[in-house]
Design a protein around this motif. Structure first.
Motif, mmCIF file in Angstrom:
data_model
loop_
_atom_site.group_PDB
_atom_site.id
_atom_site.type_symbol
_atom_site.label_atom_id
_atom_site.label_comp_id
_atom_site.label_asym_id
_atom_site.label_seq_id
_atom_site.Cartn_x
_atom_site.Cartn_y
_atom_site.Cartn_z
ATOM 1 N N UNK A 152 -49.795 -19.807 -61.063
ATOM 2 C CA UNK A 152 -49.153 -19.433 -62.506
ATOM 3 C C UNK A 152 -48.978 -19.676 -63.081
ATOM 4 N N UNK A 153 -50.158 -20.662 -64.177
ATOM 5 C CA UNK A 153 -50.056 -20.569 -65.053
ATOM 6 C C UNK A 153 -50.758 -19.896 -66.575
ATOM 7 N N UNK A 154 -50.334 -19.445 -67.568
ATOM 8 C CA UNK A 154 -50.700 -18.597 -68.677
ATOM 9 C C UNK A 154 -52.273 -18.805 -68.924
ATOM 10 N N UNK A 155 -52.922 -17.486 -68.696
ATOM 11 C CA UNK A 155 -54.154 -17.477 -68.847
ATOM 12 C C UNK A 155 -54.113 -17.642 -70.325
ATOM 13 N N UNK B 76 -49.341 -38.617 -62.341
ATOM 14 C CA UNK B 76 -50.151 -37.947 -63.846
ATOM 15 C C UNK B 76 -49.105 -36.848 -64.762
ATOM 16 N N UNK B 77 -49.656 -36.228 -65.407
ATOM 17 C CA UNK B 77 -47.905 -35.545 -66.226
ATOM 18 C C UNK B 77 -48.912 -34.149 -67.188
ATOM 19 N N UNK B 78 -48.365 -33.218 -67.109
ATOM 20 C CA UNK B 78 -49.177 -32.362 -67.755
ATOM 21 C C UNK B 78 -48.253 -31.299 -68.466
ATOM 22 N N UNK B 79 -48.947 -30.918 -69.609
ATOM 23 C CA UNK B 79 -48.244 -30.523 -70.441
ATOM 24 C C UNK B 79 -49.193 -29.120 -71.353
ATOM 25 N N UNK B 80 -48.330 -28.069 -70.963
ATOM 26 C CA UNK B 80 -49.464 -27.175 -71.269
ATOM 27 C C UNK B 80 -49.006 -26.063 -73.102
ATOM 28 N N UNK C 252 -46.332 -22.615 -61.720
ATOM 29 C CA UNK C 252 -44.619 -21.937 -60.968
ATOM 30 C C UNK C 252 -44.027 -23.512 -60.140
ATOM 31 N N UNK C 253 -42.562 -23.309 -60.500
ATOM 32 C CA UNK C 253 -41.753 -24.474 -59.791
ATOM 33 C C UNK C 253 -41.509 -25.070 -60.614
ATOM 34 N N UNK C 254 -42.020 -25.100 -61.559
ATOM 35 C CA UNK C 254 -41.674 -26.470 -62.765
ATOM 36 C C UNK C 254 -41.084 -25.305 -64.515
ATOM 37 N N UNK C 255 -40.928 -26.192 -65.281
ATOM 38 C CA UNK C 255 -39.926 -26.039 -66.151
ATOM 39 C C UNK C 255 -39.284 -26.748 -67.532
ATOM 40 N N UNK C 256 -38.567 -26.637 -68.464
ATOM 41 C CA UNK C 256 -38.203 -28.153 -69.240
ATOM 42 C C UNK C 256 -37.576 -28.233 -68.837
ATOM 43 N N UNK C 257 -36.468 -28.051 -67.470
ATOM 44 C CA UNK C 257 -35.486 -29.360 -67.083
ATOM 45 C C UNK C 257 -37.055 -30.108 -65.559
ATOM 46 N N UNK C 258 -37.783 -29.504 -64.922
ATOM 47 C CA UNK C 258 -38.545 -30.533 -64.142
ATOM 48 C C UNK C 258 -40.017 -30.087 -64.738
#
Length: 332
Positions: A62-65, A26-30, A40-46
């Motif tokens: 930790x995703x923004x509302x 699975x892949x999630x993009x927000x 939390x724990x993810x970013x442009x490089x992760x």
């Protein structure tokens, strides 16, 4: 955001246990206000990419509302169909769904993959001149089916032995085999056939389909003729017989085989005087001929067509001849 995985299938192995599929990718993009957003724990490089097995849940905190997220299953392991269910809403067809992150709320996504099943049936045909007398079987087949279920290597999704005999009409069917599985069939017990042809010996299980495998066993035949020769100075007086011979045979595995009319009386009144032909006999049988009533002869020898003494007679294509000579000597 919580993403869970489920599988819907009737596929079972030879022991009746459900086939395991996965893991699935699975892949999630927000994004929020045109900017990428990450848990939390993810970013442009992760990037937010994860493998999930059935009954597992991927937690993204930790995703923004008010962020809008797309959940996509990028590897469904060949599933026939996928549905996405958000919270208690009705499932929707497709491999992706869009959700909105809400304050102090877990958004739950359940991705369900469906996998089809098919069946195969093995049918036995017996042919050849010796089939009626020697082709009763039983016959045994080994079947192995493998499928990419998401693991490192293909999984064995069905493996077992099937016996075909008179009791099941010389056919056997297996249902609920995982669709897409690649199967191989070989006959491990051919009932002494001289040749075997399996069509097809390899096949792929089609969802909702039934693959017929035809196994043709040919039982070719030869014959054995025994002829009585009476010899010696006392033959005219005491050598009229009758004489009794018994034919006993084993197959290529050394197992005894029932011979029709195995015991024969050789006499002047025989249909063919002092001779008898066993036909058909299965090619490849190893036979012994025993004279159980010598008619009072002093000596008995069994020889082949070249006059050589024989103990074991191999049934081959065409005719095989042996001679049983009884010698009647006289005293001084």
């Amino acid at each position: 955001l919580r993403i869970s995985k489920a599988v819907d299938t009737d596929a079972v192995d030879s022991g009746g246990d459900a086939i395991s599929y996965g893991p699935f990718t699975f892949e999630v993009s927000c994004e929020l206000n045109g900017q990428a957003a990450y848990a939390d724990g993810y970013g442009p490089d992760v990037p937010m990419i994860e493998e999930i097995s059935p009954d597992q849940t991927w937690a993204l905190d930790g995703l923004p509302v008010n962020a809008t997220c797309t959940v996509e299953e990028t590897d469904a392991v060949g599933a026939e169909g996928t549905t996405m269910q958000v919270d208690s809403d009705e499932p929707v067809e497709g491999s992706s769904v869009e959700v909105t992150i809400q304050e102090e709320t877990e958004v739950r996504v359940l991705a369900t993959n469906s996998f089809g099943v098919g069946s195969f049936r093995i049918e036995k045909a017996r042919t050849g001149d010796a089939a009626e007398d020697f082709g009763a079987g039983p016959f045994e087949f080994a079947v192995v089916c493998t499928l990419d279920t998401g693991g490192v290597i293909p999984s064995i999704v069905w493996a077992g032995f099937l016996t075909l005999d008179e009791g099941n009409g010389y056919e056997a069917q297996v249902d609920d085999v995982a669709a897409g599985a690649s199967c191989t069939v070989r006959e491990t017990e051919d009932g002494g056939a001289t040749s075997v042809e399996i069509t097809p010996s390899q096949f792929t299980i089609e969802s909702g389909g039934s693959q017929v495998v035809e196994a043709v066993n040919t039982f070719d035949a030869g014959s054995l003729t025994v002829t009585k020769v009476i010899d010696g100075e006392g033959a005219d007086l005491w050598g009229a017989g009758p004489f009794t011979v018994v034919l006993a045979c084993v197959d290529q595995d050394g197992e005894p085989v029932e011979i029709p009319d195995a015991e024969q009386v050789l006499s002047a009144d025989s249909e063919t005087p002092y001779s008898y032909t066993w036909s058909p006999l299965l090619i490849g049988l190893e036979c012994t001929l025993t004279e159980t009533d010598t008619g009072g002869a002093h000596a008995t020898t069994i020889t082949d067509a070249e006059g050589e003494a024989v103990e074991t007679i191999e049934i081959v294509e065409g005719e095989t001849d042996v001679t049983v000579t009884n010698t009647f000597d006289v005293g001084q």
